[in-house]
Design an enzyme around this catalytic site. Structure first.
Site, PDB file in Angstrom:
ATOM      1  N   LEU A   1       0.812  -1.211   0.000  1.00 41.71           N
ATOM      2  CA  LEU A   1       0.000   0.000   0.000  1.00 41.71           C
ATOM      3  C   LEU A   1       0.846   1.261   0.000  1.00 41.71           C
ATOM      4  CD1 LEU A   1      -1.850  -2.348   1.187  1.00 41.71           C
ATOM      5  CD2 LEU A   1      -3.208  -0.515   2.162  1.00 41.71           C
ATOM      6  N   ASP A   2       1.997   1.230   0.660  1.00 41.95           N
ATOM      7  CA  ASP A   2       2.842   2.419   0.738  1.00 41.95           C
ATOM      8  C   ASP A   2       3.359   2.806  -0.647  1.00 41.95           C
ATOM      9  OD1 ASP A   2       3.742   4.417   2.373  1.00 41.95           O
ATOM     10  OD2 ASP A   2       5.224   3.227   3.427  1.00 41.95           O
ATOM     11  N   ASP A   3       3.934   1.841  -1.360  1.00 39.94           N
ATOM     12  CA  ASP A   3       4.404   2.134  -2.719  1.00 39.94           C
ATOM     13  C   ASP A   3       3.263   2.562  -3.619  1.00 39.94           C
ATOM     14  OD1 ASP A   3       7.409   1.279  -3.466  1.00 39.94           O
ATOM     15  OD2 ASP A   3       6.706   0.078  -1.798  1.00 39.94           O
TER      16      ASP A   3
ATOM     17  N   ARG B   1       0.129   7.908   4.343  1.00 40.63           N
ATOM     18  CA  ARG B   1       0.413   7.992   2.914  1.00 40.63           C
ATOM     19  C   ARG B   1      -0.850   7.741   2.090  1.00 40.63           C
ATOM     20  NH1 ARG B   1       4.451   8.770   4.533  1.00 40.63           N
ATOM     21  NH2 ARG B   1       5.485   6.749   4.722  1.00 40.63           N
TER      22      ARG B   1
ATOM     23  N   VAL C   1       2.283   6.198  -2.982  1.00 37.87           N
ATOM     24  CA  VAL C   1       3.263   7.187  -3.444  1.00 37.87           C
ATOM     25  C   VAL C   1       3.288   7.267  -4.970  1.00 37.87           C
ATOM     26  CG1 VAL C   1       5.708   7.798  -3.444  1.00 37.87           C
ATOM     27  CG2 VAL C   1       4.652   6.955  -1.359  1.00 37.87           C
TER      28      VAL C   1
END
Length: 664
Positions: free
Chosen positions: A406-408, A480, A411
């Site tokens: 989820l973080d990538d 994020r 972003v």
């Protein structure tokens, strides 16, 4: 670190002069000129480091455990690359600390498991036990209780090499693969990194092979009690474990007693299921889970299962490990994984903030590289909890189809949405946001890879002494996701944001900071959340924001920067702001304060001055410190790219406010 940047040498004293002069037009012209020049050279160097394909890829360094394990793997299989072995041994020797052992991060304290593996690897590579550095290491290990005090993963390695009996490691039979999903333990109930590491370990710990160990190296000298006589592998004498830990330890003993009664046919069936699970996810030359621990376990499990040395799958698994090796002159080390998507997306955001033709062209080139890597239709383990959800995420590595995160994803979607031709990426962004929304956990937060991965009792099983078996929601990942959802502003995402904001408020620490699960530490978490709050419309006057600003202000060092050690992941080292300043943490603090409406503050100005003063001759920044945890208190990482794109991003964000007339 070069404190004498050509952009701001002795004139830095002028930049720190009396604040009464700072409002003058002459000073502002000088300040803007210095800022423009610093940004320009950093931008040019970052563009120079972009690959022809469009991505950025910086080294990702871990502690010495990974390189030691690479050497151990070569001796387990008796496939020794002697020139590489010599260079990795040189790397390990160079990182031995004053205390005699090896730490988990630059400047850290002695770590038993890392030290035992490093010593064993050096001895395998031919270092004499009576060499001065080996005597120092051995003394440090024995003074702290000896190799029996190492963690579970290290003890499994020692058992595979015949250094300790198998009763010194947890009972993890391959029959675990046959347990139903409703059972208290199932591989779907642990994190992605845990299950990819564990499944091949089930095979190894059930078959109990003995390493080839062609030089017949042993390390009995590291034990204070002979390993076959040691009775305290699982907890220290006099330390009373909790109720759940004692229950699980009792079940562990019961399992060992019943193991001989397991039918051979049942064991074979379980082994084939584990093998099929592993082979299905091998991921070609990118490796199982695209992370070193899973990849090395898979290669060794394939050897134990009888895969020939020239089997294409075994060869691919070996090449996947070789691709992680970094050779720098006379030294070499092994990365835990690679970070091209993460590096590229964050560098993209820095370039977009920088602006100008060359920066925007570089960001477009990176987005063109990122776009086809979106995982739209592939199977993934996340579907166990969300079977009907369409794909839309990105992985961290070049290829890791089963495990987008989820973080990538957040972003990359953020960078695509703020591209100058954002309409081109609208389909990718919408698919990404749909997937992110579908991955929200029940408490309103977002985890890295899974949904509601909160079976906390599993952290009490004997295998989980590292305390990182699970993937629960965290403040930084949630922030994020909130940032990109709020930026895009789709009507259907409003409810998800409204559920996430209370989660973030509840996670704020008493001092005003937020914990940083995937970056060191409270500075990273606080930057993440303040950025999300700004995009979600939380007022800069909000009490939570003001507490965070107060905390960042107090933590600023005398030189204008911020620093925080990985020691803050240990409860006894909660306070930050007492560590030497670093470029990446100073950049996070500046970005956080700008997001909180503090761009005009003296605190931000001093932070910017620190970044200008520490810029190096090539245009970027550098620091030997480790920048993030893999697992807090167990495994840490140094993202070499963090000192490249984060300071540039912070300076560019400050200049953007300066140009819009919102400063002084």
């Amino acid at each position: 670190m070069n404190r004498g940047s050509p952009l701001l040498d002795s004139s830095a004293t002028t930049a720190s002069a009396a604040r009464s002069d700072m409002a003058s037009p002459v000073f502002q012209l000088v300040e803007r000129s210095l800022l423009d020049r610093a940004i320009a050279v950093a931008r040019d160097e970052l563009v120079r480091r972009q690959s022809a394909a469009g991505n950025w890829l910086f080294e990702l360094e871990a502690d010495c455990t990974i390189s030691a394990e690479y050497l151990l793997m070569m001796h387990f299989l008796a496939e020794i690359d002697q020139p590489l072995e010599a260079k990795m041994a040189a790397y390990l020797r160079a990182r031995q600390a004053e205390h005699g052992g090896w730490p988990l991060y630059h400047g850290g304290e002695f770590d038993m498991s890392c030290s035992v593996k490093a010593y064993f690897a050096l001895k395998l590579a031919g270092d004499r036990p009576e060499a001065p550095h080996m005597r120092r290491a051995r003394a440090a290990i024995r003074e702290r209780g000896g190799a029996a005090r190492a963690n579970v993963f290290t003890r499994i390695t020692l058992a595979l090499f015949g250094q300790i009996p198998w009763r010194g490691v947890p009972y993890i039979p391959v029959e675990i693969m046959l347990l139903p999903r409703w059972f208290p333990f199932h591989v779907d109930k642990v994190s992605y990194w845990s299950r990819t590491v564990m499944v091949p370990l089930f095979i190894l710990c059930t078959r109990k092979p003995v390493a080839r160990n062609p030089r017949n190296v042993h390390i009995r000298e590291l034990f204070t009690t002979p390993p076959e006589e040691e009775q305290h592998y699982f907890w220290r004498p006099g330390v009373r474990p909790g109720f759940l830990a004692r229950v699980f330890r009792g079940l562990d003993r019961l399992g060992r007693l019943l193991d001989p009664a397991i039918p051979a046919a049942l064991r074979e069936r379980a082994t084939r299921r584990a093998e099929a699970w592993m082979i299905e996810r091998l991921n070609g030359e990118h490796g199982l889970g695209a992370i070193f621990p899973a990849m090395v376990n898979a290669l060794e499990a394939m050897a134990v299962l009888g895969y020939a040395g020239d089997d294409p799958r075994r060869l691919a698994a070996k090449r996947a490990l070789q691709r992680l090796v970094v050779v720098n002159g006379s030294q070499a080390y092994c990365q835990p994984c690679v970070s091209p998507v993460w590096d590229s997306a964050l560098a993209c955001l820095a370039m977009q903030e920088t602006g100008g033709d060359s920066a925007l062209a570089a960001s477009t080139h990176a987005l063109e590289w990122l776009e086809p890597l979106q995982l739209l239709d592939s199977d993934g383990d996340w579907r166990a909890r969300r079977p009907g959800l369409a794909g839309g995420g990105w992985a961290f590595q070049f290829s890791n189809g089963y495990y987008p995160d989820l973080d990538d994803t957040a972003v990359v979607a953020w960078a695509m949405h703020q591209a100058h031709d954002s309409e081109r990426y609208s389909h990718s962004v919408n698919r990404a946001l749909d997937w992110l929304i579908g991955m929200q956990s029940g408490n309103g937060g977002f985890a890295s890879f899974d949904v509601d991965n909160t079976w906390y009792y599993l952290n009490e099983i004997p295998f989980a002494d590292h305390g990182a078996l699970l993937d629960p929601p965290t403040s930084d990942v949630t922030a994020r996701v909130v940032t990109v959802l709020a930026r895009v502003g789709r009507h259907q995402d409003k409810q998800a944001v409204e559920r996430a904001i209370p989660y973030l408020r509840a996670e704020q620490e008493a001092d005003g900071s937020w914990f940083g699960r995937w970056g060191t530490n409270y500075i990273y978490g606080t930057w993440s959340v303040l950025t999300a709050f700004a995009h979600a419309g939380v007022s800069s006057d909000d009490p939570a924001v003001r507490r965070a600003v107060g905390w960042l202000t107090v933590c600023q060092n005398a030189d204008g920067g911020w620093g925080e050690s990985n020691d803050t992941y240990a409860p006894q080292h909660r306070a930050s702001g007492q560590t030497a300043s670093t470029p990446h943490q100073s950049a996070w603090a500046v970005l956080a304060l700008i997001a909180a409406g503090e761009a005009e503050s003296d605190v931000v100005r001093r932070g910017v001055e620190y970044l200008l003063r520490t810029q190096q001759a090539h245009g970027l920044w550098s620091d030997p410190g480790f920048t993030a945890p893999g697992f807090p208190r167990v495994f840490y990482l140094r993202y070499h790219g963090y000192c490249a794109y984060f300071p540039l991003w912070a300076l560019a964000a400050y200049r953007s406010r300066l140009r819009h007339g919102r400063l002084h």
